[in-house]
Design a protein around this motif. Structure first.
Motif, PDB file in Angstrom:
ATOM      1  N   ALA A  62     -16.291  18.879  64.245  1.00 49.04           N
ATOM      2  CA  ALA A  62     -15.045  19.605  63.963  1.00 49.04           C
ATOM      3  C   ALA A  62     -13.993  18.683  63.349  1.00 49.04           C
ATOM      4  O   ALA A  62     -13.334  19.046  62.366  1.00 49.04           O
ATOM      5  N   LEU A  63     -13.844  17.506  63.905  1.00 49.58           N
ATOM      6  CA  LEU A  63     -12.844  16.564  63.396  1.00 49.58           C
ATOM      7  C   LEU A  63     -13.157  16.165  61.953  1.00 49.58           C
ATOM      8  O   LEU A  63     -12.276  16.184  61.091  1.00 49.58           O
ATOM      9  N   CYS A  64     -14.392  15.844  61.695  1.00 46.30           N
ATOM     10  CA  CYS A  64     -14.798  15.437  60.346  1.00 46.30           C
ATOM     11  C   CYS A  64     -14.614  16.575  59.353  1.00 46.30           C
ATOM     12  O   CYS A  64     -14.043  16.378  58.274  1.00 46.30           O
ATOM     13  N   ARG A  65     -15.081  17.755  59.700  1.00 48.89           N
ATOM     14  CA  ARG A  65     -14.982  18.879  58.766  1.00 48.89           C
ATOM     15  C   ARG A  65     -13.532  19.271  58.517  1.00 48.89           C
ATOM     16  O   ARG A  65     -13.160  19.637  57.409  1.00 48.89           O
ATOM     17  N   MET A  66     -12.707  19.179  59.546  1.00 47.97           N
ATOM     18  CA  MET A  66     -11.316  19.566  59.390  1.00 47.97           C
ATOM     19  C   MET A  66     -10.550  18.533  58.557  1.00 47.97           C
ATOM     20  O   MET A  66      -9.837  18.891  57.621  1.00 47.97           O
ATOM     21  N   LYS A  67     -10.733  17.256  58.866  1.00 50.56           N
ATOM     22  CA  LYS A  67      -9.972  16.209  58.172  1.00 50.56           C
ATOM     23  C   LYS A  67     -10.510  15.920  56.782  1.00 50.56           C
ATOM     24  O   LYS A  67      -9.742  15.786  55.841  1.00 50.56           O
ATOM     25  N   GLN A  68     -11.817  15.805  56.652  1.00 50.89           N
ATOM     26  CA  GLN A  68     -12.386  15.359  55.381  1.00 50.89           C
ATOM     27  C   GLN A  68     -12.723  16.507  54.435  1.00 50.89           C
ATOM     28  O   GLN A  68     -12.603  16.358  53.225  1.00 50.89           O
ATOM     29  N   ASP A  69     -13.174  17.614  54.982  1.00 50.74           N
ATOM     30  CA  ASP A  69     -13.646  18.705  54.131  1.00 50.74           C
ATOM     31  C   ASP A  69     -12.668  19.864  54.035  1.00 50.74           C
ATOM     32  O   ASP A  69     -12.918  20.807  53.284  1.00 50.74           O
ATOM     33  N   GLY A  70     -11.602  19.825  54.822  1.00 51.99           N
ATOM     34  CA  GLY A  70     -10.606  20.882  54.758  1.00 51.99           C
ATOM     35  C   GLY A  70     -11.064  22.211  55.319  1.00 51.99           C
ATOM     36  O   GLY A  70     -10.583  23.254  54.909  1.00 51.99           O
ATOM     37  N   TRP A  71     -12.011  22.164  56.266  1.00 55.43           N
ATOM     38  CA  TRP A  71     -12.486  23.409  56.873  1.00 55.43           C
ATOM     39  C   TRP A  71     -11.493  23.893  57.913  1.00 55.43           C
ATOM     40  O   TRP A  71     -10.826  23.106  58.580  1.00 55.43           O
ATOM     41  N   GLY A  72     -11.438  25.201  58.078  1.00 55.78           N
ATOM     42  CA  GLY A  72     -10.637  25.811  59.122  1.00 55.78           C
ATOM     43  C   GLY A  72     -11.477  26.063  60.359  1.00 55.78           C
ATOM     44  O   GLY A  72     -12.711  25.936  60.342  1.00 55.78           O
ATOM     45  N   PRO A  73     -10.813  26.432  61.452  1.00 53.46           N
ATOM     46  CA  PRO A  73     -11.514  26.621  62.727  1.00 53.46           C
ATOM     47  C   PRO A  73     -12.638  27.656  62.697  1.00 53.46           C
ATOM     48  O   PRO A  73     -13.692  27.435  63.301  1.00 53.46           O
ATOM     49  N   SER A  74     -12.467  28.753  61.995  1.00 56.65           N
ATOM     50  CA  SER A  74     -13.514  29.780  62.029  1.00 56.65           C
ATOM     51  C   SER A  74     -14.766  29.335  61.280  1.00 56.65           C
ATOM     52  O   SER A  74     -15.882  29.644  61.699  1.00 56.65           O
ATOM     53  N   LYS A  75     -14.616  28.587  60.205  1.00 54.75           N
ATOM     54  CA  LYS A  75     -15.793  28.079  59.493  1.00 54.75           C
ATOM     55  C   LYS A  75     -16.512  27.020  60.324  1.00 54.75           C
ATOM     56  O   LYS A  75     -17.743  26.986  60.372  1.00 54.75           O
ATOM     57  N   ILE A  76     -15.753  26.186  61.009  1.00 52.40           N
ATOM     58  CA  ILE A  76     -16.348  25.186  61.909  1.00 52.40           C
ATOM     59  C   ILE A  76     -17.103  25.888  63.024  1.00 52.40           C
ATOM     60  O   ILE A  76     -18.231  25.522  63.358  1.00 52.40           O
ATOM     61  N   GLN A  77     -16.490  26.908  63.599  1.00 48.65           N
ATOM     62  CA  GLN A  77     -17.138  27.652  64.684  1.00 48.65           C
ATOM     63  C   GLN A  77     -18.449  28.273  64.217  1.00 48.65           C
ATOM     64  O   GLN A  77     -19.470  28.161  64.892  1.00 48.65           O
ATOM     65  N   ARG A  78     -18.429  28.915  63.065  1.00 53.09           N
ATOM     66  CA  ARG A  78     -19.662  29.527  62.542  1.00 53.09           C
ATOM     67  C   ARG A  78     -20.758  28.487  62.337  1.00 53.09           C
ATOM     68  O   ARG A  78     -21.919  28.717  62.672  1.00 53.09           O
ATOM     69  N   SER A  79     -20.381  27.355  61.799  1.00 53.11           N
ATOM     70  CA  SER A  79     -21.364  26.314  61.530  1.00 53.11           C
ATOM     71  C   SER A  79     -21.931  25.740  62.822  1.00 53.11           C
ATOM     72  O   SER A  79     -23.145  25.524  62.937  1.00 53.11           O
ATOM     73  N   LEU A  80     -21.083  25.498  63.807  1.00 57.96           N
ATOM     74  CA  LEU A  80     -21.572  24.969  65.085  1.00 57.96           C
ATOM     75  C   LEU A  80     -22.463  25.983  65.802  1.00 57.96           C
ATOM     76  O   LEU A  80     -23.434  25.600  66.461  1.00 57.96           O
ATOM     77  N   LEU A  81     -22.162  27.257  65.659  1.00 56.40           N
ATOM     78  CA  LEU A  81     -23.039  28.274  66.240  1.00 56.40           C
ATOM     79  C   LEU A  81     -24.408  28.244  65.566  1.00 56.40           C
ATOM     80  O   LEU A  81     -25.432  28.427  66.224  1.00 56.40           O
ATOM     81  N   LEU A  82     -24.441  27.979  64.274  1.00 56.39           N
ATOM     82  CA  LEU A  82     -25.721  27.840  63.572  1.00 56.39           C
ATOM     83  C   LEU A  82     -26.491  26.608  64.048  1.00 56.39           C
ATOM     84  O   LEU A  82     -27.712  26.591  64.014  1.00 56.39           O
ATOM     85  N   THR A 105      -1.715  21.877  61.308  1.00 52.66           N
ATOM     86  CA  THR A 105      -1.625  20.793  60.341  1.00 52.66           C
ATOM     87  C   THR A 105      -2.843  20.727  59.429  1.00 52.66           C
ATOM     88  O   THR A 105      -2.739  20.234  58.316  1.00 52.66           O
ATOM     89  N   ALA A 106      -3.973  21.210  59.861  1.00 52.00           N
ATOM     90  CA  ALA A 106      -5.165  21.169  59.014  1.00 52.00           C
ATOM     91  C   ALA A 106      -4.951  22.021  57.764  1.00 52.00           C
ATOM     92  O   ALA A 106      -5.224  21.571  56.647  1.00 52.00           O
ATOM     93  N   ILE A 107      -4.449  23.210  57.945  1.00 52.82           N
ATOM     94  CA  ILE A 107      -4.214  24.065  56.780  1.00 52.82           C
ATOM     95  C   ILE A 107      -3.067  23.513  55.932  1.00 52.82           C
ATOM     96  O   ILE A 107      -3.137  23.516  54.704  1.00 52.82           O
ATOM     97  N   GLU A 108      -2.033  23.013  56.572  1.00 52.42           N
ATOM     98  CA  GLU A 108      -0.915  22.436  55.805  1.00 52.42           C
ATOM     99  C   GLU A 108      -1.386  21.255  54.969  1.00 52.42           C
ATOM    100  O   GLU A 108      -1.058  21.142  53.791  1.00 52.42           O
ATOM    101  N   ARG A 109      -2.161  20.377  55.584  1.00 56.04           N
ATOM    102  CA  ARG A 109      -2.670  19.203  54.883  1.00 56.04           C
ATOM    103  C   ARG A 109      -3.566  19.635  53.715  1.00 56.04           C
ATOM    104  O   ARG A 109      -3.458  19.115  52.619  1.00 56.04           O
ATOM    105  N   TYR A 110      -4.424  20.615  53.980  1.00 54.13           N
ATOM    106  CA  TYR A 110      -5.323  21.085  52.921  1.00 54.13           C
ATOM    107  C   TYR A 110      -4.531  21.678  51.756  1.00 54.13           C
ATOM    108  O   TYR A 110      -4.799  21.374  50.591  1.00 54.13           O
ATOM    109  N   VAL A 111      -3.546  22.516  52.053  1.00 53.20           N
ATOM    110  CA  VAL A 111      -2.751  23.157  50.998  1.00 53.20           C
ATOM    111  C   VAL A 111      -1.976  22.103  50.204  1.00 53.20           C
ATOM    112  O   VAL A 111      -1.927  22.157  48.965  1.00 53.20           O
ATOM    113  N   GLN A 112      -1.397  21.130  50.887  1.00 51.80           N
ATOM    114  CA  GLN A 112      -0.655  20.072  50.189  1.00 51.80           C
ATOM    115  C   GLN A 112      -1.567  19.280  49.250  1.00 51.80           C
ATOM    116  O   GLN A 112      -1.201  19.004  48.104  1.00 51.80           O
ATOM    117  N   GLU A 113      -2.748  18.920  49.735  1.00 51.61           N
ATOM    118  CA  GLU A 113      -3.696  18.172  48.901  1.00 51.61           C
ATOM    119  C   GLU A 113      -4.164  19.022  47.720  1.00 51.61           C
ATOM    120  O   GLU A 113      -4.281  18.519  46.596  1.00 51.61           O
TER     121      GLU A 113
END
Length: 167
Positions: A62-82, A105-113
């Motif tokens: 979750a930390l890697c996908r959120m910080k590096q890939d700009g994923w949101g919580p629901s996409k992380i959740q779906r992937s971890l369920l897989l 902050t994840a979405i804010e950081r992603y939008v700013q970048e």
């Protein structure tokens, strides 16, 4: 049986040396080699050695996908369920990441970048496309609205909120 245990432990070690796995995912990979051998014995031993830990796996994922890939919580959740991680572990990992990074902050950081690289949406069509993009990245509607309301020019945002048609 001892020989099978050794072989499966070596195979598990080789797999875990390349990347982290969830318990169920590693079990599925080892099942090809296990035959009738009870895999829970191997998986339990790997957990005792702290080489296999679903909570750590989910947190790091979750930390890697959120910080590096700009994923949101629901996409992380779906992937971890897989990856067959239990929902309670996913919830705890997302909460831990959210507490560390700060809520929203994840979405804010992603939008700013994104805006720094590609610029802000110039028209209503581009804004709608960007909102859909954020949804695909796994951000929830409330978070998208909250952030974009502050970051997009007011006149463009008003046109978006009122549902103005694109001509």
């Amino acid at each position: 049986m001892d020989e099978t245990f050794k072989i499966l432990m070596q195979k598990a070690g080789a797999l875990l040396a390349r990347r982290a796995y969830s318990r169920a995912e590693l079990g599925n990979r080892l099942a090809r080699f296990a035959g009738e051998f009870p895999l829970d014995t191997i998986l339990d031993r790997l957990e005792q050695l702290n080489l296999l830990n679903d909570a750590d796996y989910a947190y790091n994922f979750a930390l890697c996908r959120m910080k590096q890939d700009g994923w949101g919580p629901s996409k992380i959740q779906r992937s971890l369920l897989l990856h067959q991680v239990e929902q309670s572990i996913i919830d705890a990992a997302l909460l831990r990441v959210e507490n560390e990074l700060g809520r929203g902050t994840a979405i804010e950081r992603y939008v700013q970048e994104y805006f720094a690289k590609k610029g802000q949406p110039a028209d209503l069509k581009a804004l709608r496309r960007f909102v859909a993009h954020l949804g695909h990245k796994g951000f929830d509607e409330d978070g998208i609205v909250s952030v974009l309301r502050r970051m997009v020019p007011a006149n463009l945002w008003h046109r978006f909120e009122t549902g103005e048609s694109i001509e």
